[in-house]
Design an enzyme around this catalytic site. Structure first.
Site, PDB file in Angstrom:
ATOM      1  N   LEU A 166       5.416   1.207   5.200  1.00 35.99           N
ATOM      2  CA  LEU A 166       4.481   0.078   5.174  1.00 35.99           C
ATOM      3  C   LEU A 166       3.072   0.642   5.025  1.00 35.99           C
ATOM      4  CD1 LEU A 166       5.635  -2.379   8.000  1.00 35.99           C
ATOM      5  CD2 LEU A 166       5.445  -2.903   5.570  1.00 35.99           C
ATOM      6  N   ASP A 167       2.236  -0.020   4.221  1.00 36.43           N
ATOM      7  CA  ASP A 167       0.839   0.397   4.095  1.00 36.43           C
ATOM      8  C   ASP A 167       0.174   0.377   5.474  1.00 36.43           C
ATOM      9  OD1 ASP A 167       1.037   0.654   1.356  1.00 36.43           O
ATOM     10  OD2 ASP A 167       0.251  -1.353   0.940  1.00 36.43           O
ATOM     11  N   PRO A 168      -0.833   1.225   5.695  1.00 36.95           N
ATOM     12  CA  PRO A 168      -1.528   1.240   6.993  1.00 36.95           C
ATOM     13  C   PRO A 168      -2.055  -0.125   7.413  1.00 36.95           C
ATOM     14  CG  PRO A 168      -2.122   3.181   5.741  1.00 36.95           C
ATOM     15  CD  PRO A 168      -1.310   2.303   4.804  1.00 36.95           C
TER      16      PRO A 168
END
Length: 300
Positions: free
Chosen positions: A46-48
């Site tokens: 997952l993206d930050p």
């Protein structure tokens, strides 16, 4: 002689409701420390800035990560109309704007083009490799790359609500989907431009947020035996495969990496399945004429 890794030899899945501002790798490291686990990995980055379901595999469950990574996933995201950014989300710089605004009917009419088997170009700021280097590293240096499109299966893409320039959409897709690319390309198709304002993974394969812990609970129960209560069995990650009970002799052979006899009914020759014995997973492999030919063996 190789040094043995420190930590507990535990196997299973821990589901974390990832908060924004934390990388997926940081979550894995936090879980490994909190459980004093010897080995851990995640099933789908997952993206930050994104939140939601991040399934962490522990011990022998790391061998089943591909089955969760390849499973369908669902995302609910907010798309902001009127501007494109260099990262395709709010973290980047605005690179173009538009005064055009589509009607709700035009938005709904545009969504089917982004369902089914589609081709998708990853964002410039993504983890895909270009000549052995991550695209985001080259993008940070100001390089604009011509990234190759990738196939993606999108089961559904629906508009949930709209509040001015903010659209809430929900997408169910297969492995390798970039929600930021969907927002970017949908904005371009509508002639208004767009980017992701907020992104949340609402389920991943068999896992939902309610199956696990939030960040606060993870920190509170770190190094506490109570955290073990949240660990799911390794077999949960294999739910899309048929389970075949192994005979006692078959289980011994499978554990040694050899084809072993299993009890099967209605399973097609050549199907990928998993064998169990006395309630525990033994191996994953290909079923052939009464035997499972293992590709992964579990030491449980």
């Amino acid at each position: 002689m190789a040094r043995r890794k420190k930590g507990r030899d535990i196997s299973g899945w821990l589901v974390v409701d990832k908060p924004a501002g934390v990388t997926s790798t940081s979550v894995v490291n936090k879980v490994r420390w909190a459980l004093d686990a010897r080995k851990a990995g995640h099933a789908g980055t997952l993206d930050p800035t994104a939140t939601g379901v991040l399934a962490i595999a522990l011990g022998e469950a790391t061998k089943t990560v591909p089955y969760v990574t390849d499973a369908m996933k669902a995302y609910r995201f907010t798309m902001r109309l009127g501007a494109a950014t260099n990262t395709d989300d709010t973290e980047g710089e605005v690179i173009a704007t538009s005064d055009t605004r589509p009607t709700d009917a035009q938005i709904i009419a545009a969504l089917p083009a982004f369902t089914g088997d589609i081709e998708q170009v990853p964002p410039q700021f993504s983890a895909v490799k270009v000549d052995g280097e991550r695209a985001y590293a080259r993008a940070r240096d100001g390089e604009e790359m011509e990234l190759k499109s990738r196939p993606l299966f999108v089961e559904s893409l629906e508009m949930i609500s709209r509040d001015g320039d903010l659209l809430v959409l929900e997408m169910v897709c297969g492995k390798g989907g970039y929600v930021r690319s969907i927002a970017r390309d949908l904005g371009a198709a509508l002639g208004c431009l767009g980017h992701v304002d907020h992104l949340r993974r609402i389920w991943s394969g068999p896992f939902e947020p309610s199956d696990g812990v939030d960040w606060s609970t993870l920190e509170t129960l770190a190094r506490d035996p109570k955290l073990d209560d949240y660990i799911h069995p390794l077999s949960v990650g294999l739910q899309d495969l048929d389970e075949l009970p192994a005979t006692p002799e078959g289980a011994v052979r499978l554990r040694n990496g050899n084809p072993g006899m299993v009890i099967a009914s209605g399973v097609e020759y050549g199907a990928e399945c998993w064998a169990s014995y006395e309630g525990k997973p033994v191996a994953v492999g290909i079923y052939k004429a009464g035997e499972l030919h293992p590709s992964r063996v579990f030491n449980l």
